[in-house]
Design an enzyme around this catalytic site. Structure first.
Site, PDB file in Angstrom:
ATOM      1  N   PRO A 163       2.748   1.165 -12.007  1.00  0.00           N
ATOM      2  CG  PRO A 163       2.962   1.798 -14.252  1.00  0.00           C
ATOM      3  CD  PRO A 163       3.565   0.904 -13.221  1.00  0.00           C
ATOM      4  CD  GLU A 398      10.748   4.986   1.354  1.00  0.00           C
ATOM      5  OE1 GLU A 398      10.293   4.055   0.654  1.00  0.00           O
ATOM      6  OE2 GLU A 398      11.948   5.259   1.413  1.00  0.00           O
TER       7      GLU A 398
END
Length: 475
Positions: A163, A398
């Site tokens: 987070p 990614e």
């Protein structure tokens, strides 16, 4: 009738997904498509590309809309794909992998993504996780963990993002404190594809101090006490794969599940992502290729002002640009895949370039294809909108495309002098000194002057004598 003709992407792509045409058929047609994905491939690559296209057409395309709308995780289909070797494409054969190259993997994922981009993207992440265990794990870990992953009896998830740490992955906070023969994990991971459904979680966690050298890689198996999951996220696309937070609360994991040495985790994560970037870019290729085919066919069918849209020169030019973007992206991805396979020094930056360029350009292609469909393209009855939604996130995950730009520019600035400077001039004093030693002072001075004369005027150092001498000269 028009809606019926466009509704099912499987029918639209059936000719494409039969795989590359044989020589006899090409001869009969007298033409080869300029976007043919088999161009430049050898016979073996064409063969497994054909297998992947056929599988995508039969097992994926007819169901991709249902998987998306009902948010179904197609476990049975993926296990069928694993029977063809798609569960461990570039994993070594002694643990059940197919043992293919990075280029081969790109070809396969591109083909599968035409059937369902979202599901293929998860399969590519699963492949990345299996490769990380195969490449960095011990022999015991390889033979224990990889075989059921290659058959997709078990599924894997990659746990890096938190987070509070997205692009700044080295700042991750999930801790793993060693107690005897176990690590006690505490923390959480965010946006984990396959979260809650996967059986194996490849987790990057902090076993040491701050920064990348304090990160280790630990495999956490589903059912471990202290492992839990957040709610299933509601997403714009990628709906055929669940995304959840993965939470660790005093989660005890055997030290035997650590992949590599302590402190090696960040390196393992980045090595995995190099291939992951090629994989997700290849999924964008598949979505873009399918979208070009759908747009081309729609332009032939749809009429406005009494003529097919295919007769409109503006749309012809748009289609031509889409084709050019597609082929350029494919070439870039395949170049990067070969560099990664060969472990070349420029592999990392080429993977970054390919991911940046292809995911951006392929999204433009999908979006333009939707635009060509007009209002119909915005309906979920038409497949093109799903390709747009599923490929959009590829610009983020990614490593976001902003991070790709950072990696590329960093490579350029480390390798070359700053803009406006000249590498010959920067190195000139050292070379001049060497020349003086070998050829005498005069030769070195002549060579140095020749370099200076080739520089732009503003960057040349002053060759005038000191100011006092200059004043005397003026007088």
């Amino acid at each position: 009738m028009l809606r019926g003709g466009c509704q099912r992407v499987g029918a639209r792509l059936r000719g494409l997904r039969r795989g590359p045409r044989g020589p006899a058929e090409i001869a009969r047609r007298g033409v080869v498509s300029c976007i043919d994905p088999s161009m430049g491939l050898n016979e073996e690559q064409k063969e497994f590309q054909k297998v992947a296209f056929n599988f995508a057409a039969r097992e994926m395309a007819p169901h991709m809309a249902e998987w998306d709308q009902k948010e179904l995780f197609p476990v049975d289909m993926m296990r069928k794909a694993a029977q063809l070797g798609f569960g461990g494409v570039y994993v070594r054969t002694d643990v059940g992998g197919a043992g293919l190259s990075r280029l081969d993997a790109s070809i396969i994922f591109e083909a599968l993504a035409t059937g369902c981009t979202s599901t293929t993207a998860y399969m590519s992440i699963h492949n990345m996780c299996v490769w990380m265990i195969d490449h960095f794990g011990s022999e015991e870990q390889r033979h224990r963990l990889c075989p059921p992953l290659c058959t997709m009896e078990k599924f894997a998830s990659y746990c890096l993002t938190e987070p509070g740490s997205g692009s700044d992955a080295a700042s991750l906070m999930t801790s793993a404190v060693r107690q005897h023969d176990h690590y006690i994990l505490n923390g959480s991971k965010a946006f984990i594809s396959g979260g809650g459904e996967a059986d194996i979680y490849v987790v990057m966690c902090r076993t040491g101090g701050p920064g990348p050298r304090g990160v280790s890689c630990i495999v956490v198996e589903k059912g471990t006490p202290g492992l839990s999951f957040g709610k299933k996220e509601k997403k714009v696309g990628w709906n055929s794969q669940p995304t959840r937070a993965v939470i660790f609360e005093d989660c005890a994991v055997p030290v035997a599940n650590r992949i590599g040495d302590e402190g090696q985790g960040f390196l393992i994560a980045m090595k995995g992502l190099n291939g992951g970037r090629i994989n997700v870019a290849s999924c964008s290729l598949g979505a873009a290729h399918a979208s070009v085919v759908l747009a081309r066919d729609y332009l032939k069918v749809r009429k406005q002002f009494g003529k097919p849209l295919a007769n409109n020169q503006y749309l012809q030019f748009q289609l031509a640009e889409m084709a050019a973007r597609l082929v350029a992206s494919r070439l870039m991805i395949r170049t990067a895949a070969m560099a990664l396979q060969e472990e070349r020094e420029d592999a990392v930056v080429l993977c970054s370039m390919a991911k940046l360029f292809a995911t951006d350009e392929c999204f433009v292609i999908c979006n333009q294809a939707l635009q060509m469909h007009g209002g119909y393209g915005y309906l979920k009855d038409y497949a093109v909108q799903q390709y747009v939604r599923d490929s959009r996130v590829h610009q983020i995950l990614e490593g976001s495309n902003e991070v790709m730009r950072m990696l590329i520019s960093r490579s350029l600035l480390q390798e070359y002098p700053a803009p406006g400077s000249d590498s010959r001039a920067l190195d000139a004093p050292r070379r001049a000194s060497h020349l003086q030693q070998r050829c005498g002072k005069g030769a070195g001075q002549r060579w140095f002057l020749s370099v200076l004369l080739r520089l732009p005027t503003k960057t040349r150092p002053s060759l005038r004598p000191p100011s006092s001498a200059s004043s005397e000269h003026k007088s």
